[in-house]
Design an enzyme around this catalytic site. Structure first.
Site, PDB file in Angstrom:
ATOM      1  N   THR A   1      -7.118  -1.343  -1.839  1.00 30.70           N
ATOM      2  CA  THR A   1      -6.365  -2.446  -2.451  1.00 30.70           C
ATOM      3  C   THR A   1      -7.108  -3.774  -2.282  1.00 30.70           C
ATOM      4  O   THR A   1      -6.981  -4.662  -3.131  1.00 30.70           O
ATOM      5  CB  THR A   1      -4.958  -2.586  -1.826  1.00 30.70           C
ATOM      6  OG1 THR A   1      -5.098  -2.637  -0.404  1.00 30.70           O
ATOM      7  CG2 THR A   1      -4.060  -1.428  -2.218  1.00 30.70           C
TER       8      THR A   1
ATOM      9  N   LEU B   1      -3.134   5.105  -0.405  1.00 31.66           N
ATOM     10  CA  LEU B   1      -4.556   4.754  -0.440  1.00 31.66           C
ATOM     11  C   LEU B   1      -4.654   3.256  -0.104  1.00 31.66           C
ATOM     12  O   LEU B   1      -4.784   2.407  -0.977  1.00 31.66           O
ATOM     13  CB  LEU B   1      -5.125   5.067  -1.828  1.00 31.66           C
ATOM     14  CG  LEU B   1      -6.640   5.080  -1.933  1.00 31.66           C
ATOM     15  CD1 LEU B   1      -7.271   6.095  -0.987  1.00 31.66           C
ATOM     16  CD2 LEU B   1      -7.083   5.367  -3.360  1.00 31.66           C
ATOM     17  N   HIS B   2      -4.602   2.991   1.226  1.00 25.37           N
ATOM     18  CA  HIS B   2      -4.433   1.618   1.709  1.00 25.37           C
ATOM     19  C   HIS B   2      -5.603   0.673   1.369  1.00 25.37           C
ATOM     20  O   HIS B   2      -5.440  -0.340   0.691  1.00 25.37           O
ATOM     21  CB  HIS B   2      -4.325   1.608   3.238  1.00 25.37           C
ATOM     22  CG  HIS B   2      -3.206   2.374   3.821  1.00 25.37           C
ATOM     23  ND1 HIS B   2      -1.911   1.929   3.823  1.00 25.37           N
ATOM     24  CD2 HIS B   2      -3.175   3.566   4.481  1.00 25.37           C
ATOM     25  CE1 HIS B   2      -1.126   2.797   4.466  1.00 25.37           C
ATOM     26  NE2 HIS B   2      -1.881   3.802   4.868  1.00 25.37           N
ATOM     27  N   ASP B   3      -6.766   0.983   1.971  1.00 25.57           N
ATOM     28  CA  ASP B   3      -7.828  -0.029   2.043  1.00 25.57           C
ATOM     29  C   ASP B   3      -8.423  -0.460   0.702  1.00 25.57           C
ATOM     30  O   ASP B   3      -8.780  -1.644   0.541  1.00 25.57           O
ATOM     31  CB  ASP B   3      -8.944   0.465   2.979  1.00 25.57           C
ATOM     32  CG  ASP B   3      -8.476   0.558   4.424  1.00 25.57           C
ATOM     33  OD1 ASP B   3      -7.481  -0.104   4.767  1.00 25.57           O
ATOM     34  OD2 ASP B   3      -9.113   1.286   5.199  1.00 25.57           O
TER      35      ASP B   3
ATOM     36  N   THR C   1       0.822  -1.232   0.000  1.00 24.86           N
ATOM     37  CA  THR C   1       0.000   0.000   0.000  1.00 24.86           C
ATOM     38  C   THR C   1       0.849   1.272   0.000  1.00 24.86           C
ATOM     39  O   THR C   1       0.379   2.319  -0.421  1.00 24.86           O
ATOM     40  CB  THR C   1      -0.997   0.032   1.172  1.00 24.86           C
ATOM     41  OG1 THR C   1      -0.293   0.126   2.414  1.00 24.86           O
ATOM     42  CG2 THR C   1      -1.889  -1.198   1.182  1.00 24.86           C
TER      43      THR C   1
END
Ligand code: BDR
Ligand code: CA
Length: 314
Positions: free
Chosen positions: A245, A241-243, A195
């Site tokens: 993914t 923009l972690h989540d 991420t």
């Protein structure tokens, strides 16, 4: 046929982008419910942020269930320094006119998994894993009935974002993470190694804004606020923009690189609390319990985010 999913979440804007992308992908994904948990901000606030986000795109028919307000054995640690006081700083969204649905999130997870065909439900877990662990404790049969859990959390060689060893979602509730990682349920993990390559750069944010709708304008500002902490503190060219993914993986697994390995959660020593100990080279001959996504094509990822987020209103 579309894949049935539940998203367990603690919004912050990157969480909302995740479930709105799922709503923008009706051919591939059917979002059965959102379950909220205390995390980035309090449970009350994560629930408000979830309801606000759904209302922004007119998708208030999606049920939202409130879950645990704190980790299994520890006090809640929030992340307001990253996302602002209400978890949603950068753009003022109106207070929601809707409410959460009746029922405790872990009970609803059990109900949905037991009432649907075996192997037909996937959970995207983008917050501390408390609700999922509680559901597994309540009804252990769900461990075998779930198709997969796709988790944003942990880190391998990248190091942590809360401590040198640990990433936020696992750090906050390591006991819950341990229950999930030893459950035998197929797990895909998207750690920071992946991420931290998925950045909201200025160019990508301008592309997102150029779609020209109200909700894209809102996310332009929310994600712009999000980058302040990471650019300053972690010297990055935009907030990760972690989540999203997790949903991107369900939509286009080919844009990720992955490896099946053993992941064990450290919970007994404060210095490594919440560390995902990843046996990359198979040294311990432990069960390969996790499919770790360690790299992605970041341009293809961000294009997919923009495409599906734009379609969230249906
Ligand atoms: C995780 O922590 C939260 O702040 C983000 O939403 C993401 O789930 C990243 O460490
Ligand atoms: Ca999150």
């Amino acid at each position: 046929m579309s894949r049935k999913i539940i998203i367990d979440t603690d919004p912050s804007p990157d969480d909302s982008v995740t479930f709105l992308m799922a709503l923008g992908s009706p051919n591939e994904l059917e979002l059965l419910a959102l379950t909220t948990v205390g995390g980035n901000v309090s449970l009350e606030q994560t629930t408000i942020n979830t309801l606000k986000s759904l209302e922004l795109v007119g998708r208030v028919e999606i049920p939202v269930y409130m879950g645990a307000d704190r980790p299994l054995k520890r006090a809640l640690i929030t992340a307001q320094e990253v996302h602002g006081g209400n978890g949603f700083e950068g753009y003022d969204l109106p207070e929601p006119t809707t409410k959460a649905s009746e029922g405790f999130a872990p009970d609803k997870i059990v109900e949905l998994v037991m009432d649907n065909e075996p192997n037909s439900i996937t959970i995207c877990a983008i917050a501390p894993l408390t609700n999922i662990a509680l559901a597994m404790q309540k009804e252990p049969k769900i461990k075998q009935r779930l198709q997969e859990i796709v988790i944003m959390g942990g880190a391998r060689s990248e190091g942590g974002n809360v401590t040198p060893a640990a990433e936020y979602n696992i750090y906050v509730d390591p006991e819950a993470a341990d229950i999930v990682f030893t459950s035998g349920t197929p797990i895909t993990l998207v750690p920071l190694d992946c991420t931290h390559k998925a950045l909201s750069t200025d160019a990508r944010l301008e592309k997102l804004r150029a779609v020209g709708t109200l909700h894209m304008e809102a996310f332009y500002h929310l994600l712009k606020f999000n980058r302040i902490y990471d650019s300053e503190k972690m010297d990055m060219d935009g907030g990760p923009l972690h989540d999203p993914t997790t949903v991107a993986y369900l939509l286009k697994p080919e844009i990720f690189k992955s490896k099946k390995v053993n992941v064990t959660i450290s919970k007994d020593y404060e210095i490594t609390r919440g560390m995902t100990v990843i046996d990359w080279w198979g040294k311990m001959e432990l069960p390969l319990n996790t499919n770790v996504l360690y790299d992605l094509d970041s341009e293809a990822y961000y294009d997919l985010v923009i495409e599906r987020l734009a379609l969230a209103g249906g």
